[in-house]
Design a protein around this motif. Structure first.
Motif, PDB file in Angstrom:
ATOM      1  N   UNK A 219       0.809  -1.211   0.000  1.00  0.00           N
ATOM      2  CA  UNK A 219       0.000   0.000   0.000  1.00  0.00           C
ATOM      3  C   UNK A 219       0.852   1.276   0.000  1.00  0.00           C
ATOM      4  N   UNK A 220       2.170   1.138   0.084  1.00  0.00           N
ATOM      5  CA  UNK A 220       3.033   2.317   0.016  1.00  0.00           C
ATOM      6  C   UNK A 220       3.280   2.753  -1.424  1.00  0.00           C
ATOM      7  N   UNK A 221       2.968   1.894  -2.386  1.00  0.00           N
ATOM      8  CA  UNK A 221       3.184   2.215  -3.803  1.00  0.00           C
ATOM      9  C   UNK A 221       1.859   2.506  -4.483  1.00  0.00           C
ATOM     10  N   UNK A 222       1.896   3.417  -5.462  1.00  0.00           N
ATOM     11  CA  UNK A 222       0.694   3.725  -6.229  1.00  0.00           C
ATOM     12  C   UNK A 222       0.357   2.555  -7.136  1.00  0.00           C
TER      13      UNK A 222
END
Length: 204
Positions: free
Chosen positions: A189-192
């Motif tokens: 969830x830290x990456x788009x």
């Protein structure tokens, strides 16, 4: 669903405006049905049939129409359908028979005591005077209500219950949310998220 430890059943009946005698009589009926361990709803639902942990009720007097609300907190393991059936039976019996002489004497004594205690308090007395002036154009309206309470008969209470408890009600069942928990996820969830630029949109 709500943050409650046990399921709860809520019922509401519409009553006449606050100025009407029937509203005062229905306040006696409500008190008779739920106040104290000897009341019909408490003695049957909590102590007798052991379906509920608590029963409470009250009347909200208003200008156009008043409201009688009843709340029953179910005992763990009790079914809402069983509580509904018991409520219907107890209320139908009261509507058909009315209060006993002992019940009527008890509820009148309780109402009289509450009135006297209220009038002994300066703040409550001021509120009653202001309420009478605002809603009734009569600061001493409480004397009229007290007269209606003292002169109320079992036949009057039964007739009022027949008029207002047989017109239908609104019911809400409040249930606990339950034990919800999150599940493990492999999504970063830290990456788009990657978006496909060639996405086709096909509208009807």
């Amino acid at each position: 669903h709500d943050q409650v430890p046990e399921p709860m059943l809520a019922r509401a009946w519409v009553l006449p405006p606050r100025r009407e005698q029937d509203t005062v009589l229905m306040n006696l009926v409500t008190s008779l049905l739920h106040e104290g361990k000897s009341s019909r709803l408490y003695s049957e639902l909590v102590e007798g049939r052991e379906l509920a942990l608590n029963v409470r009720a009250g009347i909200q007097p208003c200008e156009i129409a008043s409201l009688l609300t009843l709340f029953v907190t179910l005992k763990p393991g009790a079914a809402i359908a069983d509580v509904e059936m018991a409520l219907d039976e107890i209320i139908a019996r009261f509507v058909a028979e009315g209060p006993t002489a002992a019940e009527l004497a008890r509820v009148k004594a309780r109402q009289e005591a509450q009135l006297i205690r209220g009038l002994e308090d300066v703040t409550t007395k001021g509120m009653l005077l202001a309420e009478g002036e605002l809603y009734y154009n009569d600061p001493g309206y409480i004397e009229r209500d007290a007269t209606w309470i003292r002169s109320a008969t079992a036949a009057q209470l039964r007739a009022a219950a027949q008029r207002w408890l047989t017109r239908g009600y609104h019911q809400v069942e409040v249930r606990p949310f339950g034990a919800h928990r999150t599940h493990a996820s492999k999504v970063d969830r830290s990456a788009m998220p990657a978006v496909d630029n060639d996405l086709e949109l096909d509208l009807p």
